[in-house]
Write a protein that holds these residues in place. Structure first.
Motif, PDB file in Angstrom:
ATOM      1  N   VAL A  14       0.842  -1.200   0.000  1.00 36.17           N
ATOM      2  CA  VAL A  14       0.000   0.000   0.000  1.00 36.17           C
ATOM      3  C   VAL A  14       0.874   1.246   0.000  1.00 36.17           C
ATOM      4  O   VAL A  14       2.045   1.202   0.354  1.00 36.17           O
ATOM      5  N   GLY A  96     -13.396   7.114   2.385  1.00 43.32           N
ATOM      6  CA  GLY A  96     -12.830   6.215   1.391  1.00 43.32           C
ATOM      7  C   GLY A  96     -13.404   6.523   0.029  1.00 43.32           C
ATOM      8  O   GLY A  96     -14.462   7.141  -0.087  1.00 43.32           O
ATOM      9  N   TRP A  97     -12.692   6.130  -1.012  1.00 42.56           N
ATOM     10  CA  TRP A  97     -13.231   6.266  -2.359  1.00 42.56           C
ATOM     11  C   TRP A  97     -12.657   5.207  -3.266  1.00 42.56           C
ATOM     12  O   TRP A  97     -11.609   4.626  -2.994  1.00 42.56           O
ATOM     13  N   GLN A  98     -13.428   4.975  -4.329  1.00 47.55           N
ATOM     14  CA  GLN A  98     -13.032   4.009  -5.345  1.00 47.55           C
ATOM     15  C   GLN A  98     -13.707   4.400  -6.653  1.00 47.55           C
ATOM     16  O   GLN A  98     -14.667   5.164  -6.648  1.00 47.55           O
ATOM     17  N   PRO A 107      -6.862   2.714  -7.967  1.00 48.52           N
ATOM     18  CA  PRO A 107      -6.620   2.504  -6.540  1.00 48.52           C
ATOM     19  C   PRO A 107      -7.880   2.718  -5.706  1.00 48.52           C
ATOM     20  O   PRO A 107      -8.756   3.502  -6.062  1.00 48.52           O
ATOM     21  N   VAL A 108      -7.955   2.015  -4.598  1.00 49.61           N
ATOM     22  CA  VAL A 108      -9.014   2.181  -3.608  1.00 49.61           C
ATOM     23  C   VAL A 108      -8.376   2.844  -2.394  1.00 49.61           C
ATOM     24  O   VAL A 108      -7.363   2.368  -1.882  1.00 49.61           O
ATOM     25  N   PHE A 109      -8.955   3.952  -1.937  1.00 50.23           N
ATOM     26  CA  PHE A 109      -8.411   4.707  -0.806  1.00 50.23           C
ATOM     27  C   PHE A 109      -9.260   4.467   0.432  1.00 50.23           C
ATOM     28  O   PHE A 109     -10.489   4.435   0.361  1.00 50.23           O
ATOM     29  N   TYR A 126      -3.764   3.719   0.153  1.00 48.17           N
ATOM     30  CA  TYR A 126      -4.419   3.213  -1.044  1.00 48.17           C
ATOM     31  C   TYR A 126      -3.571   2.092  -1.604  1.00 48.17           C
ATOM     32  O   TYR A 126      -2.356   2.045  -1.408  1.00 48.17           O
ATOM     33  N   ASP A 138       3.253   3.326  -9.307  1.00 47.38           N
ATOM     34  CA  ASP A 138       2.851   4.417  -8.417  1.00 47.38           C
ATOM     35  C   ASP A 138       4.036   5.329  -8.111  1.00 47.38           C
ATOM     36  O   ASP A 138       3.904   6.548  -8.121  1.00 47.38           O
ATOM     37  N   ALA A 146      -3.165  10.151  -7.173  1.00 50.48           N
ATOM     38  CA  ALA A 146      -3.699   9.933  -5.830  1.00 50.48           C
ATOM     39  C   ALA A 146      -3.704  11.237  -5.047  1.00 50.48           C
ATOM     40  O   ALA A 146      -4.680  11.574  -4.372  1.00 50.48           O
ATOM     41  N   THR A 149      -6.410  13.502  -6.259  1.00 56.67           N
ATOM     42  CA  THR A 149      -7.721  13.065  -5.783  1.00 56.67           C
ATOM     43  C   THR A 149      -7.956  13.549  -4.356  1.00 56.67           C
ATOM     44  O   THR A 149      -9.041  14.038  -4.034  1.00 56.67           O
TER      45      THR A 149
END
Length: 167
Positions: A14, A96-98, A107-109, A126, A138, A146, A149
């Motif tokens: 991560v 969180g976001w996706q 990525p999923v945060f 993430y 990354d 990221a 975002t």
């Protein structure tokens, strides 16, 4: 607006993400905006199996600079906001976001947002797609997206409430 103070630090599979803003806004108003996030998009209820979260369908949008031209990047996203807990001077919540579509490619945060009287701070992790290969990509350039975002979210929250009087 003050410049954000970003940092991305990698740990195993991560990547860590942090963003902060100095505030000139009423922290209570920011906390209320988190509880009623219509500024973010369409509130659709809770995600499956997570009644403790509020899900918002949002249009992630930020400007990229390429060849001295401005390009706007847009992506449908699902933003989950946890229960907002108040501490007398501010509040905190899980966030969180996706991506709303093609989720395995983005990525999923998952993190925590803290609203203090003079500062707004987001931190979390993430997981870049594709494991260790994703972490390598990354390091080369995805962390920029990221960070953008995280900035998009904080900027939207701050813009959703008026400046505090006397600040």
């Amino acid at each position: 607006m003050p410049e954000p103070t970003p940092s991305v630090v990698r740990e195993q599979s991560v990547a860590r993400l942090e963003a902060s803003r100095a505030l000139q806004h009423d922290p209570a108003a920011l906390c209320r905006a988190l509880m009623e996030p219509t500024w973010l998009g369409r509130v659709v209820g809770a995600p499956p199996g997570r009644p403790d979260l509020l899900r918002v369908e949002a249009d992630l949008a930020f400007v990229l600079h390429a060849d001295r031209r401005m390009l706007t990047f847009r992506k449908a996203a699902l933003v989950d906001i946890g229960l907002v807990s108040f501490d007398g001077q501010g509040c905190a919540c899980d966030i969180g976001w996706q991506a709303a579509s093609f989720a395995p490619l983005f990525p999923v945060f998952a993190g925590r947002l803290v609203v203090q009287p003079t500062r707004l701070h987001l931190q979390g992790v993430y997981a870049p797609p594709s494991g260790d290969v994703g972490l390598l990509i990354d390091r080369m350039f995805l962390h920029y997206f990221a960070q953008r975002t995280a900035d998009w979210f904080l900027d939207g929250l701050v813009a959703s409430v008026p400046l505090a009087s006397g600040r």
